[in-house]
Scaffold this motif. Structure first.
Motif, PDB file in Angstrom:
ATOM      1  N   ALA A  33      31.391 -44.667  11.905  1.00 21.77           N
ATOM      2  CA  ALA A  33      30.930 -45.245  13.160  1.00 21.77           C
ATOM      3  C   ALA A  33      29.411 -45.216  13.186  1.00 21.77           C
ATOM      4  O   ALA A  33      28.780 -44.273  12.694  1.00 21.77           O
ATOM      5  CB  ALA A  33      31.489 -44.464  14.341  1.00 21.77           C
ATOM      6  N   ILE A  34      28.813 -46.253  13.728  1.00 25.91           N
ATOM      7  CA  ILE A  34      27.371 -46.331  13.913  1.00 25.91           C
ATOM      8  C   ILE A  34      27.109 -46.158  15.402  1.00 25.91           C
ATOM      9  O   ILE A  34      27.783 -46.761  16.231  1.00 25.91           O
ATOM     10  CB  ILE A  34      26.836 -47.690  13.419  1.00 25.91           C
ATOM     11  N   PHE A  35      26.143 -45.330  15.740  1.00 25.15           N
ATOM     12  CA  PHE A  35      25.847 -45.107  17.145  1.00 25.15           C
ATOM     13  C   PHE A  35      24.346 -45.165  17.375  1.00 25.15           C
ATOM     14  O   PHE A  35      23.545 -44.987  16.456  1.00 25.15           O
ATOM     15  CB  PHE A  35      26.413 -43.768  17.633  1.00 25.15           C
ATOM     16  N   GLY A  36      23.957 -45.418  18.604  1.00 23.65           N
ATOM     17  CA  GLY A  36      22.555 -45.462  18.970  1.00 23.65           C
ATOM     18  C   GLY A  36      22.386 -45.211  20.454  1.00 23.65           C
ATOM     19  O   GLY A  36      23.270 -45.522  21.253  1.00 23.65           O
ATOM     20  N   GLN A  37      21.252 -44.639  20.816  1.00 26.17           N
ATOM     21  CA  GLN A  37      20.962 -44.362  22.220  1.00 26.17           C
ATOM     22  C   GLN A  37      19.454 -44.439  22.406  1.00 26.17           C
ATOM     23  O   GLN A  37      18.688 -43.921  21.593  1.00 26.17           O
ATOM     24  CB  GLN A  37      21.464 -42.978  22.609  1.00 26.17           C
ATOM     25  N   TYR A  58      19.695 -42.452  16.821  1.00 29.03           N
ATOM     26  CA  TYR A  58      20.654 -43.335  16.151  1.00 29.03           C
ATOM     27  C   TYR A  58      21.147 -42.663  14.886  1.00 29.03           C
ATOM     28  O   TYR A  58      20.542 -41.708  14.399  1.00 29.03           O
ATOM     29  CB  TYR A  58      20.039 -44.703  15.833  1.00 29.03           C
ATOM     30  N   GLY A  59      22.256 -43.132  14.399  1.00 31.34           N
ATOM     31  CA  GLY A  59      22.785 -42.549  13.183  1.00 31.34           C
ATOM     32  C   GLY A  59      24.138 -43.118  12.807  1.00 31.34           C
ATOM     33  O   GLY A  59      24.650 -44.043  13.430  1.00 31.34           O
ATOM     34  N   ILE A  60      24.677 -42.529  11.785  1.00 31.69           N
ATOM     35  CA  ILE A  60      25.995 -42.893  11.280  1.00 31.69           C
ATOM     36  C   ILE A  60      26.860 -41.644  11.311  1.00 31.69           C
ATOM     37  O   ILE A  60      26.440 -40.578  10.888  1.00 31.69           O
ATOM     38  CB  ILE A  60      25.903 -43.434   9.838  1.00 31.69           C
ATOM     39  N   ARG A  61      28.049 -41.786  11.832  1.00 29.18           N
ATOM     40  CA  ARG A  61      28.999 -40.667  11.906  1.00 29.18           C
ATOM     41  C   ARG A  61      30.200 -41.008  11.031  1.00 29.18           C
ATOM     42  O   ARG A  61      30.782 -42.091  11.139  1.00 29.18           O
ATOM     43  CB  ARG A  61      29.447 -40.464  13.347  1.00 29.18           C
ATOM     44  N   ALA A  62      30.553 -40.092  10.165  1.00 27.44           N
ATOM     45  CA  ALA A  62      31.720 -40.278   9.301  1.00 27.44           C
ATOM     46  C   ALA A  62      32.680 -39.116   9.531  1.00 27.44           C
ATOM     47  O   ALA A  62      32.270 -37.958   9.580  1.00 27.44           O
ATOM     48  CB  ALA A  62      31.301 -40.326   7.845  1.00 27.44           C
ATOM     49  N   THR A  63      33.951 -39.454   9.722  1.00 28.69           N
ATOM     50  CA  THR A  63      34.980 -38.430   9.884  1.00 28.69           C
ATOM     51  C   THR A  63      36.101 -38.724   8.895  1.00 28.69           C
ATOM     52  O   THR A  63      36.439 -39.881   8.640  1.00 28.69           O
ATOM     53  CB  THR A  63      35.552 -38.400  11.312  1.00 28.69           C
ATOM     54  N   TRP A  64      36.663 -37.656   8.382  1.00 30.12           N
ATOM     55  CA  TRP A  64      37.754 -37.797   7.419  1.00 30.12           C
ATOM     56  C   TRP A  64      38.681 -36.618   7.576  1.00 30.12           C
ATOM     57  O   TRP A  64      38.241 -35.464   7.550  1.00 30.12           O
ATOM     58  CB  TRP A  64      37.190 -37.862   6.009  1.00 30.12           C
ATOM     59  N   ARG A  65      39.935 -36.902   7.746  1.00 28.46           N
ATOM     60  CA  ARG A  65      40.966 -35.871   7.846  1.00 28.46           C
ATOM     61  C   ARG A  65      41.900 -36.005   6.655  1.00 28.46           C
ATOM     62  O   ARG A  65      42.916 -36.684   6.730  1.00 28.46           O
ATOM     63  CB  ARG A  65      41.738 -36.030   9.149  1.00 28.46           C
TER      64      ARG A  65
END
Length: 83
Positions: A33-37, A58-65
């Motif tokens: 996911a890419i997010f920004g504020q 801003y940044g990039i969030r990566a999640t993995w299960r």
């Protein structure tokens, strides 16, 4: 003449269960996911500055299960039983 409402409902529930089964297989895939504020305020880095400053985050969030501890198998069994 039209088909019976029970058959229409049965076909719709079978289609829904098929869609849920295909969606359950993506549970272990990585998600990105890419997010920004942005905003204006006093972020608190300089306590003596009383003027509001603009800021951004801003940044990039990566999640993995990789391990779902059997929930994928249980969900597949549940969908099979419901079908």
């Amino acid at each position: 003449s039209g088909s019976r409402p029970e058959f229409v409902q049965y076909q719709a529930s079978r289609a829904r269960l098929g869609a849920e089964a295909s969606a359950a297989s993506v549970e272990t895939r990585p998600k990105v996911a890419i997010f920004g504020q942005t905003g204006v305020g006093r972020p608190g880095l300089n306590q003596f500055n009383t003027d509001p400053d603009g800021f951004y985050l801003y940044g990039i969030r990566a999640t993995w299960r990789p391990f779902v501890w059997g929930s994928e198998r249980r969900n597949a069994e549940l969908l099979t039983l419901q079908a």
